[in-house]
Motif scaffolding. Sequence first.
Motif, mmCIF file in Angstrom:
data_model
loop_
_atom_site.group_PDB
_atom_site.id
_atom_site.type_symbol
_atom_site.label_atom_id
_atom_site.label_comp_id
_atom_site.label_asym_id
_atom_site.label_seq_id
_atom_site.Cartn_x
_atom_site.Cartn_y
_atom_site.Cartn_z
ATOM 1 N N ILE A 89 3.584 -10.428 -25.834
ATOM 2 C CA ILE A 89 4.145 -11.129 -26.989
ATOM 3 C C ILE A 89 4.216 -12.629 -26.733
ATOM 4 O O ILE A 89 4.713 -13.071 -25.696
ATOM 5 N N ILE A 90 3.707 -13.388 -27.676
ATOM 6 C CA ILE A 90 3.882 -14.842 -27.683
ATOM 7 C C ILE A 90 4.401 -15.228 -29.056
ATOM 8 O O ILE A 90 3.777 -14.903 -30.076
ATOM 9 N N SER A 91 5.536 -15.892 -29.098
ATOM 10 C CA SER A 91 6.039 -16.424 -30.371
ATOM 11 C C SER A 91 6.008 -17.948 -30.286
ATOM 12 O O SER A 91 6.166 -18.527 -29.215
ATOM 13 N N PHE A 92 5.806 -18.565 -31.425
ATOM 14 C CA PHE A 92 5.538 -20.008 -31.434
ATOM 15 C C PHE A 92 5.945 -20.606 -32.774
ATOM 16 O O PHE A 92 6.223 -19.876 -33.742
ATOM 17 N N VAL A 93 5.950 -21.916 -32.835
ATOM 18 C CA VAL A 93 6.269 -22.629 -34.072
ATOM 19 C C VAL A 93 5.003 -23.280 -34.604
ATOM 20 O O VAL A 93 4.285 -23.964 -33.865
ATOM 21 N N SER A 94 4.718 -23.021 -35.864
ATOM 22 C CA SER A 94 3.578 -23.660 -36.520
ATOM 23 C C SER A 94 3.854 -23.722 -38.010
ATOM 24 O O SER A 94 4.287 -22.743 -38.604
ATOM 25 N N GLU A 95 3.588 -24.866 -38.592
ATOM 26 C CA GLU A 95 3.762 -25.050 -40.032
ATOM 27 C C GLU A 95 2.409 -25.036 -40.750
ATOM 28 O O GLU A 95 2.332 -25.380 -41.928
ATOM 29 N N SER A 96 1.361 -24.621 -40.069
ATOM 30 C CA SER A 96 0.007 -24.678 -40.637
ATOM 31 C C SER A 96 -0.194 -23.609 -41.708
ATOM 32 O O SER A 96 -0.084 -22.411 -41.417
ATOM 33 N N PRO A 97 -0.493 -23.989 -42.945
ATOM 34 C CA PRO A 97 -0.722 -23.009 -44.016
ATOM 35 C C PRO A 97 -1.878 -22.058 -43.726
ATOM 36 O O PRO A 97 -1.872 -20.917 -44.191
ATOM 37 N N ALA A 98 -2.867 -22.518 -42.954
ATOM 38 C CA ALA A 98 -4.031 -21.674 -42.658
ATOM 39 C C ALA A 98 -3.638 -20.415 -41.904
ATOM 40 O O ALA A 98 -4.353 -19.399 -41.947
ATOM 41 N N LEU A 99 -2.500 -20.449 -41.237
ATOM 42 C CA LEU A 99 -2.048 -19.306 -40.456
ATOM 43 C C LEU A 99 -1.746 -18.094 -41.340
ATOM 44 O O LEU A 99 -1.841 -16.940 -40.899
ATOM 45 N N ASP A 100 -1.400 -18.350 -42.606
ATOM 46 C CA ASP A 100 -1.055 -17.261 -43.527
ATOM 47 C C ASP A 100 -2.183 -16.246 -43.670
ATOM 48 O O ASP A 100 -1.945 -15.071 -43.948
ATOM 49 N N ALA A 101 -3.422 -16.702 -43.505
ATOM 50 C CA ALA A 101 -4.583 -15.826 -43.707
ATOM 51 C C ALA A 101 -4.682 -14.726 -42.657
ATOM 52 O O ALA A 101 -5.338 -13.701 -42.890
ATOM 53 N N ILE A 102 -4.039 -14.905 -41.515
ATOM 54 C CA ILE A 102 -4.159 -13.906 -40.446
ATOM 55 C C ILE A 102 -2.819 -13.274 -40.067
ATOM 56 O O ILE A 102 -2.759 -12.472 -39.137
ATOM 57 N N CYS A 103 -1.768 -13.616 -40.780
ATOM 58 C CA CYS A 103 -0.460 -13.041 -40.476
ATOM 59 C C CYS A 103 -0.267 -11.691 -41.165
ATOM 60 O O CYS A 103 -0.808 -11.442 -42.243
ATOM 61 N N ASN A 104 0.506 -10.820 -40.508
ATOM 62 C CA ASN A 104 0.935 -9.538 -41.070
ATOM 63 C C ASN A 104 -0.231 -8.598 -41.366
ATOM 64 O O ASN A 104 -0.185 -7.825 -42.314
ATOM 65 N N LYS A 105 -1.270 -8.685 -40.532
ATOM 66 C CA LYS A 105 -2.436 -7.811 -40.661
ATOM 67 C C LYS A 105 -2.832 -7.317 -39.277
ATOM 68 O O LYS A 105 -2.783 -8.061 -38.304
#
Length: 284
Positions: A89-105
């Motif tokens: 597990i790695i948790s991190f901080v990012s405000e990048s909107p592009a990240l939404d495309a790969i989250c929760n999948k």
Amino acid sequence: MNRYVKIPLQKLIDVSSIVTAHVYDLRGKMVKGERHDFPEIFYVMEGNEHCITELGDCYLSEGQLIIYGANVYHGVPTPTQRGNCIAGIISFVSESPALDAICNKVITLTAAQKESYLELLAKACNSFESVKDPVLKGMKPRENADPASLQNIKNGLELFLLDILHNPDPLTNRHHFLKMRFDEVYRYFSANIHRQISSEQAAKELNMSVFFLRELIKKKKNCGITEYFISLKLDKAKELFQSTPMNVTEVSAALGFSSIHYFSRLFKKKTGLSPLQYIKTKGK
């Protein structure tokens, strides 16, 4: 003096902070659900895990990960369910909107991506340690961690996320995962066709939750666990009647039925013929 065009470079993925980096052995341990304001990569290093989010269920096996989005609740199906995997597990901080495309999948990593993530995880674990504070949670750099190594972790995580972003196929991966797991179920029941097996026992030996096994068989065969196993037994009974001189008593016992009458009743329900009637059809 020559004048040059300076090309502005877009920062598609920007990781500003690391929150945690751990390898957790969750097997047999109680797993609490949680929600936090930063993304978290949950990678299955060994075993498999059935997780839930407020956006739906996810099923992960070895070599797969999910990136939980910020503020998305995630946990296991029931408060009493125990973990079933070793997770990186790695948790991190990012405000990048592009990240939404790969989250929760659910995403299946390539061999190169697995190697990249495990190397990144090892570097992070070696560079950070838990904060020893009764109020604060998280990690801090170890005393021997130099700025260059910390930037290397930041750059490595960004490159890893960019690689995932440019090669995501979560629907295909999920379909492949479910097919792979169902093939495993079929092989398990076929190899144990002679046994009497409960749903709980099958799930334990398959290293799955009963809920996941039930939903998987329902999705693939539109029936329950016991119904599917009995169906395979009856198909095997037809095969034995056709290809061997075994009688009804012998076939019933070989397939683990507790009663010849119970076997005969199920067989007639499936085929429309009693076992004796079916045997008489051989060669016709």
